[in-house]
Design a protein around this motif. Structure first.
Motif, PDB file in Angstrom:
ATOM      1  N   HIS A  65     -27.877 -18.272  20.155  1.00 12.81           N
ATOM      2  CA  HIS A  65     -28.081 -16.819  20.280  1.00 12.81           C
ATOM      3  C   HIS A  65     -26.761 -16.079  20.111  1.00 12.81           C
ATOM      4  O   HIS A  65     -25.912 -16.077  21.007  1.00 12.81           O
ATOM      5  CB  HIS A  65     -28.708 -16.481  21.637  1.00 12.81           C
ATOM      6  CG  HIS A  65     -29.179 -15.061  21.720  1.00 12.81           C
ATOM      7  ND1 HIS A  65     -30.296 -14.608  21.036  1.00 12.81           N
ATOM      8  CD2 HIS A  65     -28.696 -13.975  22.378  1.00 12.81           C
ATOM      9  CE1 HIS A  65     -30.476 -13.330  21.286  1.00 12.81           C
ATOM     10  NE2 HIS A  65     -29.517 -12.906  22.092  1.00 12.81           N
ATOM     11  N   HIS A  67     -24.777 -12.411  18.180  1.00  7.71           N
ATOM     12  CA  HIS A  67     -24.816 -11.147  17.431  1.00  7.71           C
ATOM     13  C   HIS A  67     -23.384 -10.977  16.922  1.00  7.71           C
ATOM     14  O   HIS A  67     -22.575 -10.303  17.571  1.00  7.71           O
ATOM     15  CB  HIS A  67     -25.178  -9.973  18.333  1.00  7.71           C
ATOM     16  CG  HIS A  67     -26.424 -10.177  19.149  1.00  7.71           C
ATOM     17  ND1 HIS A  67     -27.681 -10.027  18.627  1.00  7.71           N
ATOM     18  CD2 HIS A  67     -26.606 -10.510  20.451  1.00  7.71           C
ATOM     19  CE1 HIS A  67     -28.587 -10.252  19.575  1.00  7.71           C
ATOM     20  NE2 HIS A  67     -27.961 -10.563  20.686  1.00  7.71           N
ATOM     21  N   HIS A 210     -35.908 -11.390  22.239  1.00  5.80           N
ATOM     22  CA  HIS A 210     -35.398 -11.284  23.605  1.00  5.80           C
ATOM     23  C   HIS A 210     -36.596 -11.181  24.543  1.00  5.80           C
ATOM     24  O   HIS A 210     -37.541 -10.434  24.270  1.00  5.80           O
ATOM     25  CB  HIS A 210     -34.542 -10.026  23.768  1.00  5.80           C
ATOM     26  CG  HIS A 210     -33.293 -10.031  22.927  1.00  5.80           C
ATOM     27  ND1 HIS A 210     -33.201  -9.373  21.734  1.00  5.80           N
ATOM     28  CD2 HIS A 210     -32.091 -10.620  23.117  1.00  5.80           C
ATOM     29  CE1 HIS A 210     -31.983  -9.538  21.224  1.00  5.80           C
ATOM     30  NE2 HIS A 210     -31.287 -10.303  22.050  1.00  5.80           N
ATOM     31  N   HIS A 247     -32.880 -15.443  26.849  1.00  9.45           N
ATOM     32  CA  HIS A 247     -32.627 -14.988  28.228  1.00  9.45           C
ATOM     33  C   HIS A 247     -33.732 -15.367  29.220  1.00  9.45           C
ATOM     34  O   HIS A 247     -33.557 -16.274  30.004  1.00  9.45           O
ATOM     35  CB  HIS A 247     -32.336 -13.482  28.281  1.00  9.45           C
ATOM     36  CG  HIS A 247     -31.261 -13.043  27.346  1.00  9.45           C
ATOM     37  ND1 HIS A 247     -30.048 -13.683  27.275  1.00  9.45           N
ATOM     38  CD2 HIS A 247     -31.222 -12.052  26.409  1.00  9.45           C
ATOM     39  CE1 HIS A 247     -29.297 -13.093  26.362  1.00  9.45           C
ATOM     40  NE2 HIS A 247     -29.984 -12.111  25.809  1.00  9.45           N
ATOM     41  N   ASP A 298     -24.420 -15.367  23.190  1.00  9.65           N
ATOM     42  CA  ASP A 298     -24.694 -13.947  23.061  1.00  9.65           C
ATOM     43  C   ASP A 298     -23.461 -13.316  22.396  1.00  9.65           C
ATOM     44  O   ASP A 298     -22.643 -14.008  21.793  1.00  9.65           O
ATOM     45  CB  ASP A 298     -25.043 -13.334  24.427  1.00  9.65           C
ATOM     46  CG  ASP A 298     -26.030 -12.170  24.295  1.00  9.65           C
ATOM     47  OD1 ASP A 298     -26.289 -11.735  23.162  1.00  9.65           O
ATOM     48  OD2 ASP A 298     -26.529 -11.705  25.324  1.00  9.65           O
TER      49      ASP A 298
END
Ligand code: ZN
Length: 434
Positions: A65, A67, A210, A247, A298
């Motif tokens: 995960h 970004h 998510h 999450h 993340d």
């Protein structure tokens, strides 16, 4: 003699195969993009011989995960009260950057990941059409998804179709491939998610979403008449082994069991959950019930870096505390959650995650000649609790050396960091709450 491209000689090889085979000393030979040999050093090593003195070779880490463009925002959203982070702090910042800045940030993010030992990422963001090329250029293995929202569903689905067309959905055919990225259970209503489920069925793409990442999300889903975020996805057929939920921070025990029972893949991002929500997701419960769990860093502005060694350690510490049990989450499980189990979560367990003949040559060397890594009694515990991304001295993806002697081989780190820092420079004075 086979036509090896490289033979890597190291003090130790940790294969992470089913039998936990180790070689000390050991060698891995690379043939094109694949591993051709793993075992004791051969008498006559073929191809270009790379001596990794003092190093342990292990599979490249898989970060489920990320970004990458949010590298730009590191340090701009600190100690934010619960519930304010996304809409109150991030969205205003994101409105300030265009595609050029996003690309610069993403490339710097990829550089951060690569040089700290990550070889595969699951990257998602809005404007992924602009960013995906940068991820591809970095040399990382990656599944890329464009974030979909109700408020911009048609344009988002077009962008998604374009990614599917451009990269395909088959990780065995393409180092970069496309997934589907509905943003979350509050920002995506049933109509959009039904279209996502249909598109997943038609294309074979995995779905990345998510799930229960904030209290506001749970409240919004309940206000819509659903019992909870996980039940909502389940009714739409969007829990299961081809769906990666990130999450799960605010799932109830019943929902955690449901996610697990469906064999859903879970992206566990413990440092992000701790820093942004002050919570530990019920990942032990999901995993016991059958979820396949990979670790995710993340974004760089969540925790504040994309370093999977730190994430393994944090996952161990926080989940021991959450379980009130120091024996919970043993180190071997944590290393699996960053390698083999993470690869399985992304549906690429047959390609990467362990060092075995025939698999793709994605591997890293960790230099163990450091005060914080000696003595080397327990390689797994040392890698999980003592190693740092900066101990990574070599990185190969698809058999190509991307980092050697701790320096990127194909990427111009100085230029990338100068560009991205410049792109980030205008943001600080405009950040809310600073
Ligand atoms: Zn995320």
């Amino acid at each position: 003699m086979r036509a090896w491209s490289y033979t890597l000689l190291a003090d130790e090889v940790l294969t992470l195969d089913a039998g936990e085979t180790r070689y000390s000393p050991g060698a891995v030979a690379i043939e094109g993009d694949a591993i051709g040999y793993v075992g004791p050093p051969p008498r006559e090593p073929g191809g270009t011989v790379i001596r990794l003195d003092g190093c342990v070779l292990l599979p490249g880490l898989v970060d489920v995960h990320t970004h990458t463009p949010m590298w730009l925002f590191r340090g701009l959203t600190e100690d934010v009260p619960r519930g304010e982070w996304l809409e109150g702090r991030m969205r205003p910042l994101e409105a300030l950057v265009g595609p050029r800045e996003l690309r610069a940030g993403a490339l710097a993010g990829c550089l951060e990941l690569l040089t700290s030992g990550v070889t595969t990422i699951a990257d998602r963001y809005s404007d992924m059409g602009a960013v995906a090329g940068v991820v591809e250029e970095s040399g990382l293995r990656a599944v890329v998804a464009h974030s979909l929202y109700d408020r911009d569903a048609e344009r988002g689905l077009e962008e998604t179709e374009a990614l599917l067309e451009r990269f395909g959905v088959d990780p065995a055919r393409s180092r970069v491939w496309a997934g589907l990225g509905p943003h979350a259970t509050d920002s995506c209503g049933p109509e959009l998610l039904r279209r996502v489920a249909e598109l997943a069925e038609r294309s074979g793409a995995r779905v990345f979403i998510h799930l229960a990442q904030a209290e506001g999300e749970v409240a919004a889903v309940r206000a819509r008449g659903d019992a909870g975020c996980a039940m909502y996805l389940d009714e739409l057929g969007l829990l299961g082994p081809t769906v990666v939920v990130a999450h799960g921070t605010y799932l109830t025990d019943g929902e955690a069991d449901l996610v697990g029972r469906r064999g859903t893949a879970v992206a566990h991002c413990p440092s992000s959950n701790a820093k942004l929500e002050g919570r530990v997701a019920p990942v032990g419960r999901m995993r016991r019930a059958g979820a396949v769990v990979g670790l995710g860093t993340d974004a760089a502005c969540c925790n504040n870096g994309m370093e999977l060694f730190a994430e393994m350690r944090t996952a161990g510490l926080l989940n021991k505390v959450a379980a009130d049990d120091p024996a919970a989450f043993p180190a071997a499980d944590l290393l699996r959650m960053a390698t083999t189990e993470a690869a399985a979560a992304l549906g690429i367990g047959h390609l990467v995650g362990s060092l075995e003949t025939g698999k793709r040559a994605d591997l890293i060397a960790v230099d163990r000649r450091a005060p914080h890594l000696l003595p080397w009694h327990d390689p797994v515990a040392n890698l999980v609790y003592a190693a740092r991304g900066s101990d990574v001295s070599a990185v190969f993806v698809d058999g190509r050396p991307l980092v050697l002697d701790r320096r990127p081989v194909r990427l111009d780190a100085e230029r990338i960091l100068a560009d991205a820092t410049q792109a980030a420079r205008t943001l600080a004075p405009l950040a809310v709450g600073r």
